[in-house]
Design a protein around this motif. Structure first.
Motif, short mmCIF file in Angstrom:
data_model
loop_
_atom_site.label_atom_id
_atom_site.label_comp_id
_atom_site.label_asym_id
_atom_site.label_seq_id
_atom_site.Cartn_x
_atom_site.Cartn_y
_atom_site.Cartn_z
N GLY A 17 87.66 46.43 89.70
CA GLY A 17 88.86 45.97 90.38
C GLY A 17 88.89 46.14 91.88
O GLY A 17 89.90 46.53 92.44
N TYR A 18 87.79 45.86 92.54
CA TYR A 18 87.78 45.93 94.00
C TYR A 18 86.96 44.78 94.54
O TYR A 18 86.32 44.05 93.80
N SER A 19 86.98 44.62 95.85
CA SER A 19 86.17 43.61 96.52
C SER A 19 85.11 44.32 97.35
O SER A 19 85.34 45.42 97.87
N GLN A 20 83.94 43.70 97.51
CA GLN A 20 82.91 44.28 98.36
C GLN A 20 83.39 44.33 99.82
O GLN A 20 83.06 45.25 100.55
N ALA A 21 84.19 43.34 100.21
CA ALA A 21 84.73 43.31 101.56
C ALA A 21 86.02 42.49 101.57
O ALA A 21 86.20 41.61 100.73
N VAL A 22 86.87 42.79 102.52
CA VAL A 22 88.10 42.02 102.73
C VAL A 22 88.16 41.69 104.21
O VAL A 22 88.14 42.58 105.06
N LYS A 23 88.21 40.40 104.51
CA LYS A 23 88.27 39.93 105.90
C LYS A 23 89.71 39.54 106.20
O LYS A 23 90.32 38.76 105.47
N ILE A 24 90.27 40.11 107.28
CA ILE A 24 91.62 39.75 107.68
C ILE A 24 91.60 39.21 109.10
O ILE A 24 90.89 39.72 109.95
N THR A 25 92.34 38.15 109.30
CA THR A 25 92.50 37.58 110.64
C THR A 25 93.97 37.23 110.82
O THR A 25 94.72 37.12 109.86
N ASP A 26 94.35 37.06 112.05
CA ASP A 26 95.72 36.67 112.40
C ASP A 26 96.76 37.62 111.81
O ASP A 26 97.79 37.19 111.31
N PHE A 27 96.50 38.92 111.87
CA PHE A 27 97.47 39.87 111.35
C PHE A 27 98.33 40.41 112.49
O PHE A 27 97.94 40.40 113.65
N LYS A 28 99.53 40.87 112.14
CA LYS A 28 100.45 41.42 113.12
C LYS A 28 100.51 42.94 113.05
O LYS A 28 100.74 43.60 114.04
N THR A 29 100.33 43.47 111.84
CA THR A 29 100.50 44.90 111.64
C THR A 29 99.30 45.46 110.90
O THR A 29 98.85 44.89 109.92
N LEU A 30 98.81 46.59 111.39
CA LEU A 30 97.73 47.32 110.74
C LEU A 30 98.24 48.73 110.51
O LEU A 30 98.66 49.41 111.45
N LEU A 31 98.26 49.17 109.26
CA LEU A 31 98.80 50.49 108.89
C LEU A 31 97.70 51.36 108.33
O LEU A 31 97.00 50.96 107.39
N PHE A 32 97.52 52.54 108.90
CA PHE A 32 96.56 53.52 108.41
C PHE A 32 97.33 54.62 107.70
O PHE A 32 98.15 55.30 108.32
N ILE A 33 97.11 54.75 106.40
CA ILE A 33 97.81 55.75 105.61
C ILE A 33 96.90 56.96 105.43
O ILE A 33 95.81 56.85 104.86
N SER A 34 97.35 58.10 105.92
CA SER A 34 96.60 59.34 105.77
C SER A 34 96.40 59.66 104.30
O SER A 34 97.12 59.14 103.45
N GLY A 35 95.45 60.53 104.02
CA GLY A 35 95.19 60.93 102.65
C GLY A 35 96.46 61.41 101.96
O GLY A 35 97.10 62.35 102.41
N GLN A 36 96.83 60.71 100.92
CA GLN A 36 98.02 61.07 100.15
C GLN A 36 97.60 62.02 99.04
O GLN A 36 96.62 61.78 98.34
N ILE A 37 98.35 63.08 98.89
CA ILE A 37 98.00 64.16 97.97
C ILE A 37 98.98 64.18 96.80
O ILE A 37 100.06 63.61 96.88
N PRO A 38 98.61 64.84 95.71
CA PRO A 38 99.46 64.86 94.52
C PRO A 38 100.55 65.93 94.60
O PRO A 38 100.63 66.83 93.75
N VAL A 39 101.38 65.81 95.63
CA VAL A 39 102.50 66.73 95.81
C VAL A 39 103.77 65.90 95.87
O VAL A 39 103.84 64.92 96.62
N SER A 40 104.77 66.29 95.08
CA SER A 40 106.03 65.55 95.04
C SER A 40 106.90 65.94 96.23
O SER A 40 106.62 66.92 96.94
N ASP A 41 107.99 65.19 96.43
CA ASP A 41 108.88 65.50 97.55
C ASP A 41 109.60 66.83 97.36
O ASP A 41 110.16 67.37 98.31
N ASP A 42 109.56 67.42 96.16
CA ASP A 42 110.12 68.76 95.96
C ASP A 42 108.99 69.80 95.88
O ASP A 42 109.16 70.89 95.35
N ASP A 43 107.83 69.44 96.42
CA ASP A 43 106.68 70.34 96.61
C ASP A 43 106.04 70.81 95.31
O ASP A 43 105.50 71.90 95.24
#
Length: 127
Positions: A17-43
């Motif tokens: 379920g993945y692609s070898q590559a994804v090419k994007i052009t003409d984008f407005k927003t690029l979001l980098f999401i830091s490593g998300q960990i398995p901790v809930s909002d109540d810690d």
């Protein structure tokens, strides 16, 4: 944004379920999401890998929504697993979340910061 999935015919066919590559052009927003960990909002950290993985994807979804984006905007995902024995469960839960969305992807077996955490996932999204 223009998004093109690239799977070169002279390279291996992607499995899982993945692609070898994804090419994007003409984008407005690029979001980098830091490593998300398995901790809930109540810690709290769930014990099972499956519960941790679902929580990590909920945390990624929360970051996407906070940025006005969705999982459809994901172009690159990197998963860090504490143990290769979690590979099949990771693929299954990732597929539950992503469905037909196939970003570029890497999975790394690594020692993770907190020994209770069985995975961490970082991502890049574009819109």
């Amino acid at each position: 944004m223009n998004r093109e999935t690239i799977n070169a015919k002279t390279a291996p066919v992607p499995r899982g379920g993945y692609s070898q590559a994804v090419k994007i052009t003409d984008f407005k927003t690029l979001l980098f999401i830091s490593g998300q960990i398995p901790v809930s909002d109540d810690d709290k950290v769930p014990e099972s890998f499956e519960d941790q993985a679902r929580l990590v994807w909920r945390n990624i979804d929360a970051q996407l929504k906070a940025a006005g984006m969705s999982k459809a905007d994901l172009v690159k995902v990197t998963t860090f697993l504490s143990d290769r024995h979690h590979t099949a469960a990771n693929r299954e839960i990732r597929s539950e979340y992503l469905g037909a969305i196939a970003p570029a992807m890497s999975v790394v077996i690594a020692s993770i910061f907190d020994e209770k955490w069985l995975l961490e996932v970082e991502a890049i999204a574009a819109q």
